[in-house]
Design a protein around this motif. Structure first.
Motif, short mmCIF file in Angstrom:
data_model
loop_
_atom_site.label_atom_id
_atom_site.label_comp_id
_atom_site.label_asym_id
_atom_site.label_seq_id
_atom_site.Cartn_x
_atom_site.Cartn_y
_atom_site.Cartn_z
N PRO A 132 0.82 -1.22 0.00
CA PRO A 132 0.00 0.00 0.00
C PRO A 132 0.86 1.27 0.00
N ILE A 133 0.19 2.38 -0.19
CA ILE A 133 0.79 3.71 -0.15
C ILE A 133 0.22 4.42 1.08
N PHE A 134 1.06 5.12 1.80
CA PHE A 134 0.60 5.92 2.93
C PHE A 134 0.68 7.39 2.55
N GLY A 158 1.90 14.35 1.83
CA GLY A 158 3.09 13.51 1.94
C GLY A 158 2.77 12.10 1.48
N TRP A 159 3.75 11.44 0.84
CA TRP A 159 3.57 10.08 0.32
C TRP A 159 4.69 9.20 0.84
N PHE A 160 4.36 7.95 1.15
CA PHE A 160 5.37 6.98 1.57
C PHE A 160 5.01 5.61 1.00
N VAL A 161 5.99 4.99 0.31
CA VAL A 161 5.85 3.62 -0.19
C VAL A 161 7.10 2.87 0.24
N GLN A 162 6.92 1.90 1.11
CA GLN A 162 8.06 1.17 1.66
C GLN A 162 8.88 0.52 0.54
N GLN A 167 20.48 9.79 -2.99
CA GLN A 167 19.53 8.70 -3.17
C GLN A 167 19.36 7.93 -1.87
N VAL A 168 18.10 7.61 -1.56
CA VAL A 168 17.76 6.81 -0.39
C VAL A 168 16.69 5.80 -0.80
N ILE A 169 16.45 4.84 0.07
CA ILE A 169 15.36 3.89 -0.09
C ILE A 169 14.43 4.10 1.11
N LEU A 170 13.15 4.30 0.85
CA LEU A 170 12.20 4.50 1.94
C LEU A 170 12.05 3.21 2.73
N HIS A 171 12.34 3.25 4.02
CA HIS A 171 12.34 2.06 4.87
C HIS A 171 11.07 1.95 5.73
N SER A 172 10.79 2.98 6.51
CA SER A 172 9.65 2.92 7.43
C SER A 172 9.27 4.33 7.86
N PRO A 214 3.62 11.66 10.19
CA PRO A 214 4.70 10.84 10.74
C PRO A 214 5.72 11.72 11.48
N THR A 215 6.24 11.18 12.57
CA THR A 215 7.27 11.91 13.31
C THR A 215 8.61 11.79 12.61
N SER A 216 8.79 10.75 11.81
CA SER A 216 9.99 10.63 10.97
C SER A 216 9.73 9.67 9.83
N ILE A 217 10.50 9.86 8.78
CA ILE A 217 10.55 8.93 7.67
C ILE A 217 11.96 8.35 7.70
#
Length: 168
Positions: A53-55, A84-88, A109-114, A145-148
């Protein structure tokens, strides 16, 4: 250089069909509105491809105390950058300089973790939405979110001491 450019050719439909990873390739754009539209489309594609899913959440508006609810609603519905969008597991880039000497600079570059949620987040409700979510569906969080948290694929662990940590 001209020599390198002369070896490049346009991407074709058959290229994408033969190698589906082209669907998730980085795309260069010239405006923020294009960046947001492409990023959101890529997030959906990535989530569907990886069956996750997408948050999303509403980013805070600094002058929001002086706005009516109808003004809030209008801003959030018309300005995509306020969501804001987040996809693990999705690739992303840092958008500010955190510690350039440690390779944490704008554009890294980063990879979205949590994501970390505030203590008052309704975790039971969020978990039930996750369980029933179909791939690529959007789960709208009622909190920020308090952090990504991200993975740094191009930074080795040896570059960091045990005492060093990033705090949002």
């Amino acid at each position: 250089t001209p020599a390198v450019l002369s070896t490049l050719r346009p991407l074709t439909v058959s290229d994408v069909i033969n190698d589906p990873t082209w669907q998730l390739a980085t795309i260069v754009v010239t405006s923020n509105s294009e960046r947001v539209a492409v990023s959101q489309a890529q997030a959906i594609r990535f989530a569907q491809f990886h069956n996750i899913p997408i948050f999303t959440w509403q980013q805070p508006i600094s002058t929001s105390s002086s706005l009516q609810q109808s003004d809030h609603d209008l801003l959030y519905s018309s300005i995509s950058e306020l969501t804001g969008w987040f996809v693990q597991g999705a690739p992303a880039h840092l958008t500010s300089n955190i510690n350039p000497s440690k390779s944490l600079a704008n554009g890294t570059q980063v990879i979205l973790h949590s994501i970390a949620l505030p203590n008052d987040a309704n975790i039971v409700d969020i978990n039930s939405q996750i369980i029933s979510a179909s791939p690529g569906s959007v789960i709208s969080l009622n909190c920020i979110p308090t952090s990504i948290n991200v993975l740094l694929p191009n930074v080795t662990a040896n570059d960091w001491s045990d005492e060093q940590s990033l705090v949002p």
